[in-house]
Design a protein around this motif. Structure first.
Motif, PDB file in Angstrom:
ATOM      1  N   ALA A 218       0.836  -1.209   0.000  1.00  0.00           N
ATOM      2  CA  ALA A 218       0.000   0.000   0.000  1.00  0.00           C
ATOM      3  C   ALA A 218       0.868   1.255   0.000  1.00  0.00           C
ATOM      4  O   ALA A 218       0.565   2.244   0.648  1.00  0.00           O
ATOM      5  CB  ALA A 218      -0.964  -0.001   1.181  1.00  0.00           C
ATOM      6  N   VAL A 219       1.974   1.186  -0.727  1.00  0.00           N
ATOM      7  CA  VAL A 219       2.889   2.332  -0.823  1.00  0.00           C
ATOM      8  C   VAL A 219       3.033   2.788  -2.278  1.00  0.00           C
ATOM      9  O   VAL A 219       4.021   3.433  -2.624  1.00  0.00           O
ATOM     10  CB  VAL A 219       4.276   1.987  -0.228  1.00  0.00           C
ATOM     11  CG1 VAL A 219       4.193   1.835   1.278  1.00  0.00           C
ATOM     12  CG2 VAL A 219       4.865   0.721  -0.863  1.00  0.00           C
ATOM     13  N   GLY A 220       2.027   2.438  -3.091  1.00  0.00           N
ATOM     14  CA  GLY A 220       2.031   2.894  -4.473  1.00  0.00           C
ATOM     15  C   GLY A 220       2.123   1.800  -5.514  1.00  0.00           C
ATOM     16  O   GLY A 220       2.106   2.083  -6.717  1.00  0.00           O
ATOM     17  N   VAL A 248      -3.569  -0.897   5.335  1.00  0.00           N
ATOM     18  CA  VAL A 248      -4.540  -1.242   4.283  1.00  0.00           C
ATOM     19  C   VAL A 248      -5.929  -1.305   4.906  1.00  0.00           C
ATOM     20  O   VAL A 248      -6.113  -1.915   5.966  1.00  0.00           O
ATOM     21  CB  VAL A 248      -4.175  -2.596   3.647  1.00  0.00           C
ATOM     22  CG1 VAL A 248      -5.251  -3.081   2.690  1.00  0.00           C
ATOM     23  CG2 VAL A 248      -2.821  -2.494   2.926  1.00  0.00           C
ATOM     24  N   GLY A 249      -6.896  -0.699   4.259  1.00  0.00           N
ATOM     25  CA  GLY A 249      -6.859   0.084   3.053  1.00  0.00           C
ATOM     26  C   GLY A 249      -8.304   0.321   2.646  1.00  0.00           C
ATOM     27  O   GLY A 249      -9.210   0.449   3.457  1.00  0.00           O
ATOM     28  N   LYS A 250      -8.558   0.361   1.357  1.00  0.00           N
ATOM     29  CA  LYS A 250      -9.918   0.452   0.824  1.00  0.00           C
ATOM     30  C   LYS A 250     -10.680  -0.842   1.149  1.00  0.00           C
ATOM     31  O   LYS A 250     -10.056  -1.913   1.297  1.00  0.00           O
ATOM     32  CB  LYS A 250      -9.891   0.668  -0.681  1.00  0.00           C
ATOM     33  CG  LYS A 250      -9.210   1.945  -1.139  1.00  0.00           C
ATOM     34  CD  LYS A 250      -9.473   2.225  -2.596  1.00  0.00           C
ATOM     35  CE  LYS A 250      -8.944   1.135  -3.517  1.00  0.00           C
ATOM     36  NZ  LYS A 250      -7.476   1.115  -3.592  1.00  0.00           N
ATOM     37  N   ILE A 255     -11.027  -6.901   1.683  1.00  0.00           N
ATOM     38  CA  ILE A 255     -11.704  -8.150   1.328  1.00  0.00           C
ATOM     39  C   ILE A 255     -10.761  -9.064   0.551  1.00  0.00           C
ATOM     40  O   ILE A 255     -10.666 -10.271   0.830  1.00  0.00           O
ATOM     41  CB  ILE A 255     -12.987  -7.845   0.541  1.00  0.00           C
ATOM     42  CG1 ILE A 255     -14.037  -7.257   1.491  1.00  0.00           C
ATOM     43  CG2 ILE A 255     -13.527  -9.097  -0.149  1.00  0.00           C
ATOM     44  CD1 ILE A 255     -15.300  -6.799   0.815  1.00  0.00           C
ATOM     45  N   GLY A 256     -10.023  -8.504  -0.396  1.00  0.00           N
ATOM     46  CA  GLY A 256      -9.071  -9.322  -1.150  1.00  0.00           C
ATOM     47  C   GLY A 256      -7.989  -9.915  -0.270  1.00  0.00           C
ATOM     48  O   GLY A 256      -7.561 -11.058  -0.470  1.00  0.00           O
ATOM     49  N   MET A 269      -7.820   5.766   6.210  1.00  0.00           N
ATOM     50  CA  MET A 269      -8.790   6.128   5.185  1.00  0.00           C
ATOM     51  C   MET A 269     -10.185   6.468   5.727  1.00  0.00           C
ATOM     52  O   MET A 269     -10.758   7.507   5.346  1.00  0.00           O
ATOM     53  CB  MET A 269      -8.872   5.021   4.130  1.00  0.00           C
ATOM     54  CG  MET A 269      -9.665   5.407   2.899  1.00  0.00           C
ATOM     55  SD  MET A 269      -9.444   4.211   1.570  1.00  0.00           S
ATOM     56  CE  MET A 269      -7.761   4.570   1.092  1.00  0.00           C
ATOM     57  N   PRO A 270     -10.787   5.649   6.598  1.00  0.00           N
ATOM     58  CA  PRO A 270     -12.139   6.015   7.036  1.00  0.00           C
ATOM     59  C   PRO A 270     -12.206   7.311   7.817  1.00  0.00           C
ATOM     60  O   PRO A 270     -13.157   8.081   7.676  1.00  0.00           O
ATOM     61  CB  PRO A 270     -12.579   4.819   7.884  1.00  0.00           C
ATOM     62  CG  PRO A 270     -11.332   4.093   8.234  1.00  0.00           C
ATOM     63  CD  PRO A 270     -10.379   4.340   7.113  1.00  0.00           C
ATOM     64  N   THR A 271     -11.200   7.593   8.642  1.00  0.00           N
ATOM     65  CA  THR A 271     -11.218   8.839   9.411  1.00  0.00           C
ATOM     66  C   THR A 271     -10.825  10.031   8.541  1.00  0.00           C
ATOM     67  O   THR A 271     -11.471  11.085   8.588  1.00  0.00           O
ATOM     68  CB  THR A 271     -10.282   8.741  10.630  1.00  0.00           C
ATOM     69  OG1 THR A 271      -9.004   8.237  10.218  1.00  0.00           O
ATOM     70  CG2 THR A 271     -10.864   7.802  11.666  1.00  0.00           C
ATOM     71  N   ARG A 272      -9.799   9.878   7.738  1.00  0.00           N
ATOM     72  CA  ARG A 272      -9.373  10.978   6.858  1.00  0.00           C
ATOM     73  C   ARG A 272     -10.471  11.316   5.860  1.00  0.00           C
ATOM     74  O   ARG A 272     -10.752  12.494   5.595  1.00  0.00           O
ATOM     75  CB  ARG A 272      -8.079  10.616   6.143  1.00  0.00           C
ATOM     76  CG  ARG A 272      -7.541  11.705   5.231  1.00  0.00           C
ATOM     77  CD  ARG A 272      -6.182  11.322   4.682  1.00  0.00           C
ATOM     78  NE  ARG A 272      -5.157  11.324   5.730  1.00  0.00           N
ATOM     79  CZ  ARG A 272      -3.940  10.807   5.574  1.00  0.00           C
ATOM     80  NH1 ARG A 272      -3.609  10.225   4.429  1.00  0.00           N
ATOM     81  NH2 ARG A 272      -3.067  10.859   6.557  1.00  0.00           N
TER      82      ARG A 272
END
Length: 375
Positions: A218-220, A248-250, A255-256, A269-272
């Motif tokens: 998750a670094v690009g 991670v992440g979305k 799920i994956g 992500m959810p807080t930002r």
């Protein structure tokens, strides 16, 4: 006294249902852990975070060592008492933030010398110091000190970084104060290279940890490369220990990764997103800043039980965001954390029922439909 441990309760393919026991209570897995960088999950009261179903939160070694200081937190009873969080806390080692935030950093075999991004004060963060800080914070789960390998990196760069992290992992294990209910996780590095990940996993198994994290993703690199790396990395880790994919992440990433055998996740992500008008829903992400919501009396997500969805309309949330009222980010953050916890609860139920692949297919198909039509 509770012993730190992991119980594997069921499997469905590579997906795992389990429970981590800690000094401050259990964590059911697969689990998503909200990030509380500086001793708070931004825009949330601790009891509100717990009300979403979250059992474990994160604290950040780098930020807390700089302000208010680990020794101060320790004197005040540890991070649980300081921030009034009753459940487990995982602290990261500080390595990633040193690399990404600190000024004038210099890395050596000993550790990383750096200047604070807050006031320019000079510090040295080593494996031993990281273990000491996390001990003062009273972290239930301590992370070994490592270097997060950047992306892209050549095989030579990734190997050099990974070998340093493995030497630091050994020093972290030697400096960790073992006690009932508290665990230390090693971190697998090696970039996207199969042979380096295998060497790293083997080195960590030889040292022996209570859990194993997969770092440096998750670094690009993108979802496809991340999943390919997980395909060969996760099976290398001991089945009887929890597996943690860092940062991670979305929802689709999570799920994956669950389908590939990962148990624990964290991400800002959810807080930002909640602070930038983005709401996660069962039909995709919604931007509450958009004018199409200004007359919409419907809830953000009709299937969500959080206060934002149970009590308020899209029109009101839109108004709060456009008016820059603090309540807007507060409600959206609560909603997003609730959404993530609902996804994890759904995954746990699906694994127990032996239908996790059906759950994943249904979830991703519903996400692909997009948001409900404007009124």
């Amino acid at each position: 006294m509770t012993q730190f441990g992991f119980e594997l309760l069921a499997t469905d393919g590579a997906a795992r249902l389990g429970r981590v026991d800690t000094a401050h209570g259990p964590m059911d897995t697969p689990a998503f852990m909200p990030v509380g960088t500086a001793g708070t999950v931004k825009a949330m009261m601790p009891e509100s975070v717990a009300a979403t179903g979250a059992q474990t939160i994160l604290g950040n070694t780098y930020h807390l060592m700089l302000r208010p200081g680990a020794e101060r937190v320790g004197q005040l009873g540890g991070l649980h008492e300081f921030m009034q969080w009753k459940g487990p806390i995982l602290t990261d080692s500080g390595g990633f933030q040193v690399m990404s935030l600190a000024k004038l950093r210099k890395m050596t075999e000993e550790g990383v010398a750096f200047q604070s991004h807050i006031d320019g004060s000079k510090h040295l963060l080593t494996p031993e110091r990281s273990m000491r800080i996390q001990h003062l914070l009273d972290a239930d789960i301590t992370m070994a000190f490592d270097e997060c390998t950047p992306f892209p990196a050549t095989p030579e760069q990734a190997a050099q970084s990974m070998h340093l992290s493995m030497r630091w992992a050994k020093r972290s294990k030697e400096a960790f104060v073992s006690r009932p209910g508290y665990g230390l996780f090693g971190i697998v590095q090696g970039g996207i290279y199969h042979d380096l990940r295998a060497e790293s996993a083997c080195a960590l198994r030889d040292i022996g940890f209570d859990g194993y994290a997969i770092g440096g993703l998750a670094v690009g690199e993108g979802q496809d490369l991340m999943f390919q790396t997980l395909d060969f990395t996760a099976p290398m880790l001991p089945a009887e220990r929890p597996r943690y994919l860092m940062g991670v992440g979305k929802p689709s990433d999570i799920i994956g990764a669950v389908l590939r055998g990962v148990d624990m996740f964290d991400c800002v992500m959810p807080t930002r997103s909640g602070r930038t008008a983005q709401g996660f829903t069962r039909r995709g992400t919604v931007n509450l800043r958009n004018a199409r919501h200004q007359d919409d009396a419907r809830p953000l997500d009709a299937d969500c039980a959080c206060p934002a969805c149970r009590q308020y309309s899209r029109a009101y949330l839109h108004h709060l965001i456009r008016s820059e009222e603090i309540l807007g980010p507060m409600l959206l953050t609560w909603h997003n954390i609730q959404f993530y916890q609902d996804v994890m609860k759904g995954l746990r139920g699906a694994i127990a029922a032996g239908r996790v692949h059906d759950f994943a297919d249904d979830f991703l198909a519903t996400q692909a439909q997009g948001d409900i039509e404007p009124i």
